[in-house]
Design a protein around this motif. Structure first.
Motif, PDB file in Angstrom:
ATOM      1  N   UNK A  51      34.097  45.049  57.914  1.00 47.77           N
ATOM      2  CA  UNK A  51      33.104  43.970  58.004  1.00 47.77           C
ATOM      3  C   UNK A  51      31.684  44.555  58.014  1.00 47.77           C
ATOM      4  N   UNK A  52      31.518  45.642  58.770  1.00 43.78           N
ATOM      5  CA  UNK A  52      30.183  46.266  58.849  1.00 43.78           C
ATOM      6  C   UNK A  52      29.758  46.861  57.515  1.00 43.78           C
ATOM      7  N   UNK A  53      30.738  47.363  56.765  1.00 46.45           N
ATOM      8  CA  UNK A  53      30.384  48.051  55.512  1.00 46.45           C
ATOM      9  C   UNK A  53      30.213  47.097  54.329  1.00 46.45           C
ATOM     10  N   UNK A  54      30.674  45.855  54.483  1.00 50.36           N
ATOM     11  CA  UNK A  54      30.556  44.898  53.369  1.00 50.36           C
ATOM     12  C   UNK A  54      29.089  44.554  53.148  1.00 50.36           C
ATOM     13  N   UNK A  55      28.724  44.463  51.852  1.00 51.17           N
ATOM     14  CA  UNK A  55      27.316  44.125  51.532  1.00 51.17           C
ATOM     15  C   UNK A  55      27.305  42.727  50.923  1.00 51.17           C
ATOM     16  N   UNK A  56      27.493  41.727  51.779  1.00 49.59           N
ATOM     17  CA  UNK A  56      27.627  40.358  51.280  1.00 49.59           C
ATOM     18  C   UNK A  56      26.354  39.849  50.602  1.00 49.59           C
ATOM     19  N   UNK A  57      25.220  40.513  50.888  1.00 53.67           N
ATOM     20  CA  UNK A  57      23.990  40.031  50.249  1.00 53.67           C
ATOM     21  C   UNK A  57      23.620  40.811  48.989  1.00 53.67           C
ATOM     22  N   UNK A  58      24.502  41.690  48.523  1.00 54.39           N
ATOM     23  CA  UNK A  58      24.238  42.413  47.274  1.00 54.39           C
ATOM     24  C   UNK A  58      24.287  41.416  46.105  1.00 54.39           C
ATOM     25  N   UNK A  59      23.151  41.201  45.410  1.00 63.19           N
ATOM     26  CA  UNK A  59      23.209  40.272  44.275  1.00 63.19           C
ATOM     27  C   UNK A  59      24.060  40.855  43.153  1.00 63.19           C
ATOM     28  N   UNK A  60      24.757  39.993  42.453  1.00 69.64           N
ATOM     29  CA  UNK A  60      25.621  40.458  41.356  1.00 69.64           C
ATOM     30  C   UNK A  60      25.406  39.582  40.136  1.00 69.64           C
ATOM     31  N   UNK A  61      25.547  40.177  38.968  1.00 69.13           N
ATOM     32  CA  UNK A  61      25.462  39.426  37.718  1.00 69.13           C
ATOM     33  C   UNK A  61      26.796  39.650  36.995  1.00 69.13           C
ATOM     34  N   UNK A  62      27.788  38.814  37.359  1.00 70.80           N
ATOM     35  CA  UNK A  62      29.146  39.004  36.818  1.00 70.80           C
ATOM     36  C   UNK A  62      29.572  37.724  36.113  1.00 70.80           C
ATOM     37  N   UNK A  63      30.066  37.898  34.893  1.00 64.57           N
ATOM     38  CA  UNK A  63      30.502  36.722  34.152  1.00 64.57           C
ATOM     39  C   UNK A  63      31.879  36.995  33.524  1.00 64.57           C
ATOM     40  N   UNK A  64      32.707  35.959  33.521  1.00 62.37           N
ATOM     41  CA  UNK A  64      34.014  36.031  32.871  1.00 62.37           C
ATOM     42  C   UNK A  64      34.113  34.882  31.890  1.00 62.37           C
ATOM     43  N   UNK A  65      34.557  35.170  30.668  1.00 61.79           N
ATOM     44  CA  UNK A  65      34.729  34.096  29.685  1.00 61.79           C
ATOM     45  C   UNK A  65      36.111  34.215  29.057  1.00 61.79           C
ATOM     46  N   UNK A  66      36.606  33.112  28.541  1.00 64.34           N
ATOM     47  CA  UNK A  66      37.927  33.102  27.913  1.00 64.34           C
ATOM     48  C   UNK A  66      37.973  31.919  26.949  1.00 64.34           C
ATOM     49  N   UNK A  67      38.711  32.076  25.868  1.00 57.23           N
ATOM     50  CA  UNK A  67      38.798  31.006  24.867  1.00 57.23           C
ATOM     51  C   UNK A  67      39.555  29.787  25.419  1.00 57.23           C
ATOM     52  N   UNK A  68      40.408  30.028  26.428  1.00 53.96           N
ATOM     53  CA  UNK A  68      41.311  28.990  26.926  1.00 53.96           C
ATOM     54  C   UNK A  68      40.720  28.343  28.195  1.00 53.96           C
ATOM     55  N   UNK A  69      40.382  27.053  28.102  1.00 53.61           N
ATOM     56  CA  UNK A  69      39.729  26.404  29.244  1.00 53.61           C
ATOM     57  C   UNK A  69      40.638  26.358  30.472  1.00 53.61           C
ATOM     58  N   UNK A  70      41.973  26.366  30.238  1.00 56.27           N
ATOM     59  CA  UNK A  70      42.888  26.348  31.400  1.00 56.27           C
ATOM     60  C   UNK A  70      42.762  27.658  32.184  1.00 56.27           C
ATOM     61  N   UNK A  71      42.584  28.776  31.427  1.00 60.37           N
ATOM     62  CA  UNK A  71      42.417  30.066  32.105  1.00 60.37           C
ATOM     63  C   UNK A  71      41.102  30.103  32.875  1.00 60.37           C
ATOM     64  N   UNK A  72      40.073  29.480  32.315  1.00 58.21           N
ATOM     65  CA  UNK A  72      38.782  29.451  32.991  1.00 58.21           C
ATOM     66  C   UNK A  72      38.921  28.713  34.331  1.00 58.21           C
ATOM     67  N   UNK A  73      39.680  27.604  34.324  1.00 57.86           N
ATOM     68  CA  UNK A  73      39.883  26.877  35.590  1.00 57.86           C
ATOM     69  C   UNK A  73      40.642  27.729  36.599  1.00 57.86           C
ATOM     70  N   UNK A  74      41.664  28.438  36.107  1.00 57.39           N
ATOM     71  CA  UNK A  74      42.458  29.292  37.014  1.00 57.39           C
ATOM     72  C   UNK A  74      41.569  30.400  37.593  1.00 57.39           C
ATOM     73  N   UNK A  75      40.755  31.012  36.713  1.00 60.81           N
ATOM     74  CA  UNK A  75      39.867  32.097  37.172  1.00 60.81           C
ATOM     75  C   UNK A  75      38.912  31.569  38.250  1.00 60.81           C
ATOM     76  N   UNK A  76      38.408  30.357  38.036  1.00 61.62           N
ATOM     77  CA  UNK A  76      37.492  29.777  39.031  1.00 61.62           C
ATOM     78  C   UNK A  76      38.198  29.579  40.362  1.00 61.62           C
ATOM     79  N   UNK A  77      39.429  29.037  40.283  1.00 62.76           N
ATOM     80  CA  UNK A  77      40.213  28.822  41.516  1.00 62.76           C
ATOM     81  C   UNK A  77      40.400  30.136  42.278  1.00 62.76           C
ATOM     82  N   UNK A  78      40.774  31.188  41.530  1.00 61.86           N
ATOM     83  CA  UNK A  78      41.016  32.485  42.175  1.00 61.86           C
ATOM     84  C   UNK A  78      39.733  33.043  42.787  1.00 61.86           C
ATOM     85  N   UNK A  79      38.616  32.860  42.057  1.00 61.13           N
ATOM     86  CA  UNK A  79      37.332  33.378  42.562  1.00 61.13           C
ATOM     87  C   UNK A  79      36.947  32.650  43.851  1.00 61.13           C
ATOM     88  N   UNK A  80      37.214  31.350  43.903  1.00 58.13           N
ATOM     89  CA  UNK A  80      36.901  30.595  45.133  1.00 58.13           C
ATOM     90  C   UNK A  80      37.740  31.156  46.282  1.00 58.13           C
TER      91      UNK A  80
END
Ligand SMILES: C[S@@+](CC[C@H](N)C(=O)[O-])C[C@H]1O[C@@H](n2cnc3c(N)ncnc32)[C@H](O)[C@@H]1O
Length: 378
Positions: A244-273
């Motif tokens: 917990x002490x070592x986590x850098x929760x305020x480190x800004x990130x620029x990460x993007x994931x894309x996929x041709x299949x909208x169903x996969x995009x929904x799944x990826x969003x669910x997992x990220x949440x």
């Protein structure tokens, strides 16, 4: 505190990455095929399980000896200090494997090891009846290789790739441990943009976010050894507090994931949440050939379809050709593509800076690496 012989197991080809992680945790280690050996106390067991991103499991090596007969296997197993690990109520199933050894019957080896441990514990716990085995789980393995038996206890429980965030998945998801390894093989740093244009269930972007914010990959799951009385709650609490002490929760990130299949995009969003990155990672439905970016010095890591299934190959090869053109516009980016297609460089139209052989499950693949220029020093 007692020191144990520990083994972090690694998929073929990932040993050097696991060894680097073990050293980063502060333990000197030795690398062998599929395993990294080191010494550590109960604290090391907790920290290794919480932090190792690329290892499969963490095991305790109870003993290692030559065994050419069942008698030898029995006596030498019985001579080990099992009572130091197994409480009276321990549940201790024995698994086994045997490679190039005189004792090739795995089921017999398992039964003999079980019997030897029972005898050892009976005399220690002064027990005449059977053990009830209704307590914490200690999965034991007897692994014979060239007549040398290695006896281990698994401290992890389910494999370390199970981080706990994958609530759903697509057809061919990357194992989380391999995804973390792919990222560690790039020159990505959390200040740089990161993109996976074949994100599927989102494994690569999520692993990148965990690495980028220095979050222990095992933070949100349990481990078999958490129930062991001799490790104790306090050790785990200390290891979790450290994470917990070592986590850098305020480190800004620029990460993007894309996929041709909208169903996969929904799944990826669910997992990220589920992983706690609902607002941090951007997911979009997009065809790879539409990918452009105004950002500079980004890192793109992709695990596209390999075209191994009948009828898919031509389509996939056409896509690899188009990828070559699309990504040529990203002239400051570094590109990393994992595929089993041996013609990839020809199709993509550019020779890789470096190739690295890796196994995606049982599929032999290469990570084709196209290194971009270094970002200017800020
Ligand atoms: C092997 S899977 C990636 C799995 C992902 N790494 C994971 O861990 O779940 C390949 C992905 O590429 C996507 N895909 C196939 N053709 C594509 C294209 N032309 N553009 C973008 N994505 C594509 C598929 O929908 C699939 O989700």
């Amino acid at each position: 505190m007692s020191k144990y012989s520990l083994i972090a197991t690694a998929a073929m080809g990932l040993e050097s990455l696991v060894a680097k992680e073990v050293k980063q945790l502060g333990y000197e280690c030795q690398v062998d095929n599929g395993k990294i050996e080191y010494k550590g106390d109960a604290n090391a067991i907790a920290r290794s399980n919480l932090w190792l991103r690329t290892a499969d499991r963490v095991k305790i090596k109870v003993g290692e000896f030559k065994a050419l007969s069942f008698d030898e296997l029995f006596e030498k197993t019985k001579a080990l200090n099992w009572e130091n690990f197994l409480p009276e109520n321990a549940e201790f199933p024995v698994q086994g494997k045997s490679v190039k050894s005189k004792l090739f019957s795995v089921s017999d080896c398992q039964a003999i090891v079980k019997k030897a441990i029972v005898e050892r514990l009976r005399s220690h716990y002064k027990k005449v009846s059977w053990f009830e085995e209704n307590g914490p789980l200690f999965k034991i393995e007897v692994a014979l290789h060239k007549d040398v038996a290695t006896l281990t206890i698994d401290t992890s429980g389910v494999g370390l790739h199970k981080r706990g965030y994958r609530v759903n998945q697509g057809e061919a998801p990357l194992k989380e441990t391999l995804a973390a390894a792919l990222i560690q093989l790039t020159n990505w740093h959390p200040d740089r943009p990161f993109c996976d244009p074949f994100c599927g269930s989102g494994t690569l972007p999520i692993e990148a976010a965990l690495i980028g914010q220095n979050i222990a990959p095992g933070f949100n799951r349990d481990f078999a050894s958490e129930a062991w009385p001799w490790i104790g709650e306090q050790i785990w609490e200390e290891a979790r507090n450290e994470a917990e002490d070592l986590a850098k929760y305020d480190q800004p990130l620029n990460i993007i994931g894309t996929d041709i299949d909208h169903r996969m995009v929904s799944i990826a969003k669910e997992n990220a949440i589920e992983a706690g990155f609902g607002d941090l990672i951007e997911f979009k439905q997009m065809q790879v050939t539409d990918f452009t970016s105004k950002d500079q010095y980004g890192v793109l890591v992709g695990n596209p379809p390999y075209g191994e299934r009948l009828g898919e190959r031509n389509e996939v090869e056409k896509m690899y050709r188009e990828m070559g053109q699309t990504f040529s516009m990203l002239d400051t980016w570094s590109i990393y593509i994992l595929t089993s297609n041996e013609q990839f460089e020809e199709l993509y139209g550019k020779k890789a800076t470096k190739k690295r052989k890796l196994f995606n499950g049982f599929i032999r693949t290469d990570l084709y690496q196209y290194w971009g220029p270094r970002p200017p020093r800020s």
